[in-house]
Design an enzyme around this catalytic site. Sequence first.
Site, mmCIF file in Angstrom:
data_model
loop_
_atom_site.group_PDB
_atom_site.id
_atom_site.type_symbol
_atom_site.label_atom_id
_atom_site.label_comp_id
_atom_site.label_asym_id
_atom_site.label_seq_id
_atom_site.Cartn_x
_atom_site.Cartn_y
_atom_site.Cartn_z
ATOM 1 N N ASN A 110 3.332 69.110 37.511
ATOM 2 C CA ASN A 110 4.667 69.530 37.390
ATOM 3 C C ASN A 110 4.317 71.158 37.317
ATOM 4 O OD1 ASN A 110 7.449 69.579 36.451
ATOM 5 N ND2 ASN A 110 6.678 70.685 34.851
ATOM 6 N N GLU A 111 5.722 71.346 38.472
ATOM 7 C CA GLU A 111 5.382 73.446 38.377
ATOM 8 C C GLU A 111 3.739 74.105 37.785
ATOM 9 O OE1 GLU A 111 8.460 74.686 35.666
ATOM 10 O OE2 GLU A 111 9.726 74.219 36.431
ATOM 11 N N CYS B 187 7.905 69.388 32.239
ATOM 12 C CA CYS B 187 7.299 69.828 31.072
ATOM 13 C C CYS B 187 6.274 68.636 30.045
ATOM 14 C CB CYS B 187 7.590 71.452 30.119
ATOM 15 S SG CYS B 187 7.269 72.490 31.553
ATOM 16 N N GLU C 138 14.815 63.808 31.583
ATOM 17 C CA GLU C 138 13.622 64.266 31.162
ATOM 18 C C GLU C 138 13.828 64.219 29.000
ATOM 19 O OE1 GLU C 138 11.974 68.019 31.536
ATOM 20 O OE2 GLU C 138 10.019 68.062 30.497
HETATM 21 O O1 AHR Z 1 14.423 71.158 33.189
HETATM 22 C C1 AHR Z 1 13.518 71.884 32.190
HETATM 23 C C2 AHR Z 1 11.857 72.225 32.418
HETATM 24 O O2 AHR Z 1 12.113 73.353 33.872
HETATM 25 C C3 AHR Z 1 11.277 70.935 33.334
HETATM 26 O O3 AHR Z 1 10.839 70.090 32.261
HETATM 27 C C4 AHR Z 1 9.918 71.884 33.400
HETATM 28 O O4 AHR Z 1 9.768 71.269 34.704
HETATM 29 C C5 AHR Z 1 11.449 73.247 34.444
HETATM 30 O O5 AHR Z 1 10.524 74.143 33.974
#
Ligand code: AHR
Length: 670
Positions: A393-394, A266, A53
Site C-alpha cells: 500500500n502506497e 496504512c 479502513e
Molecule cells: O485513506 C486514508 C489513508 O490514505 C490510507 O490509509 C492510505 O493508504 C492513504 O495514505
Amino acid sequence: MPEKPLKFLRRWWVAALILILPAAAWGQRGKLTIAADQPGKPISTDLFGIFFEDLNYAADGGLYAELVQNRSFEYSPTEQPAWHPLSFWELQKRGGGEGSVGVAEMRPIHENNPHYALLTVVRPGEGVGVSNGGFDGIPLKAGETYEASFWAYQAFMGQMWGRGDNSKPMPVTLRLETRSGEILAEASLQILGREWKRHSAKLKPVQTVSDARLVLLAHAAGGIALDMISLFPEKTFRNRPNGLRADLAQALADLQPRFVRFPGGCLVHGGGIRRYYDWKETVGPVEQRRARRNSWGYHQTMGLGYFEYFQFCEDIGAKPLPVVTAGVCCQHAGSSPGRGQEGLPLEEMPAYIQDVLDLIEWANGPATSRWGAIRAAAGHPEPFGLKYLGVGNEDAITPIFKERFKMIYDAVRAKHPEITVIGTVGPFAAGPDYDNGWAFARELKLAMVDEHYYVSPQWFWDNLARYDKYDRAAAKVYVGEYAAHDRDRRRNTLRSAIAEAAGMTAFERNGDIVHLASYAPLLARRGHTQWHPDLIYFTGTSVLLSANYHVQKLFSVNCGDTHLQMTLSPTSEPRKLAVSAVRDSRSGHIILKIVNGADSPIPLTVELAGLPAADMAATRTVLTGPGPDSFNEENQPPAITPVSVELTLKPTFDYDAPAHSLTVIRLPQR
Ligand code: AHR
C-alpha cells in the site's frame, strides 16, 4: 417531455435558477451523440467498489456492532497515553456496597487476550460491580433485544485466601441503565466454578436512549474474574452473530459495491516492521483474537476481523479484496523513527509468504484443508471465492520493496494463478514512486496496480484524459483511493462530489483498463474523525450520507458492461462538462451520465443515434444542491440529495444540465 411526478420543490428550484441566470450564461447548445446501436467497448463489471479502513473509529465504535468499549480490558497507554486496561470502565458500589476492581493477567481466557478484570466484593450492599458507557454512550431502542454477555470464573467466595465456601455461586445482575441510574432492563445470573465460562442474557430496554450504560453487579462477598463484557443488538446486519451495525452496513450495501477492499490503507502496515496487520489474529473465536493498537492511534478489538469482512462481502454480493503488506513497513512508520521503510529480514520472508498463501487457502480452500477447516469451524464450509489480493500500500518503490514484493508475487502466482495480485505504484498520481511502480509492474507483467490520489476538485477536471493515454497492453488500474479535497476544511462540498463524478465518467470511459475504483476513506465517527473528507459520517444513532456518497451510489447502481462511443461538440475550454454512456446487458438499459461542474447550466442536445424514433420511458436522476460550497450537515435536511423523475424521451432530446450537477438518464434500449 411530460414528467411525472415532478416534485414541486425541484420545479421551483430549477425555475428560480433559470430566472436568475443571465441569458449569456447559457451559451451555445452542445451536441452529444451516442452510438446507441453499436456494440460499444466492453468495460469492467467490477468497476465500482468500496474501501474500508479502520480509521476514524470505522470498525470498533463504528461498523462493528459491539456497544461496549474496551470489552476485553486490553486498552493500553501505547494506544493513547491516558489509556489503561480499565479505561471506559467505572467501579460501581451501590447501596452501601464495598469492593474494588483491578486488572489481572495470571490466568487469562487465552494468551492472545492477556488482561481481565478482577472484581472483589467485600460487602455487597445493593451490588458492587463495573459499568461501561460504550462509545460516547450506549444507544438503545425501546423494545429491541440486546444480548449482554461476559466471560467469568469464580476467583473466591467470601474472603480471599480460602475463608469462604466456593461451592456457592456468585449472584450477579446485568443491567441497562440511564446515566442517572434508571433501570431500563435487567437479568440475573450466577457464576460458579473456577473455569472461564461464557454467560449471556437478553435485555429489552423499556426506553429509547442515546447514552445508556451496561452495568454488571455482584451480590455476595467474594471475587470474580471478568472478561469480554459485551453488548450487541440482536438486529445486526443480516442478523449475523458478532455482526455489523445494521444502519451503517445497509448504507454500504446500498452502494451495491462490486468489491470491498480491506483492512487498509496504512493500517495494513501497522506500527512498523513485524507489527503489520496479521490476518491470522483476526479469525477464530473473538475471545481468542489478539487486540492491537491501530496505527491511527486507537484500539482494534479485531472483533471485526477477516471472517466478518469476508462474510459481509458475501452478504452484499461484493468480491473481497484483502490487502497484505509486501514484507516492508510504511516508509513513514519505521520501527525506529526516522529509519523509513524497512523490510522483513529475508530469512523471515518464507514464513511471511506462507501466511499469505494460507490466507488464500483459508478463503478458498476446501473445508478439509488446514486453513479451510478453520473457516469451516467458524461457520462457513463453502469457499469465499477470493479473486483479488492487494500486496503493498502506497509503498516507496525501493530495492527493499521490490525484492520482497517479487518473492510474494512469485509464490502466489506459482501456487494460485487464479488470484489477481494487485501491486502498488506509491501514494501519488505522479512522481518517482508512481514511475518506478509502473516500471516494476511492466517488468513483472503485473495484471493490476493500485493508484491513489487525494487531489483538488480542479485536478479531476484537468485530468479527465488521464487514462485515455494509458497503454492498453500494460497492467490494469485499480484506483484504490481517491477523493477531491476541497479548500475550506476539506468539506464534502457539492464541488468536490461533482469533480469526482467527472473523474468517474473517465473511469467508465476507460473501463477497459480502469478495472476497479474506490473512494477513500469510507466511514467517520463524529468526534473521532482523523481524516476529512469521508464518504459517510455517523454518531451512535445517526448516519449522514455526503454528497460524495450519492455520487458513488449513482455510478454504482447505474453501471454497465459496455461503454458506448460518443461525440461531444462543441467542447468548451476549460472543460467543465464530462459525460459517459454505458449499456447494461442485464437490464438492456442505456445509461447516460452528464456532469456539469460549471456555474451555469449547460444546454445540450442529446442524440441516441440509431434508435427508432419512438418515445421511450426513461428515468432521470439529478444530484445537485444550493451551490458548489454546499454540503450535507448533521441534524439538517440534506442539502444535496438525488431527485428522480420518470419521463418519456425521443432518441433526440434537449437537456439543460444544471450548474454543479450529476445527471443520470436510464433508457431502455429497443
Ligand atoms: O485513506 C486514508 C489513508 O490514505 C490510507 O490509509 C492510505 O493508504 C492513504 O495514505
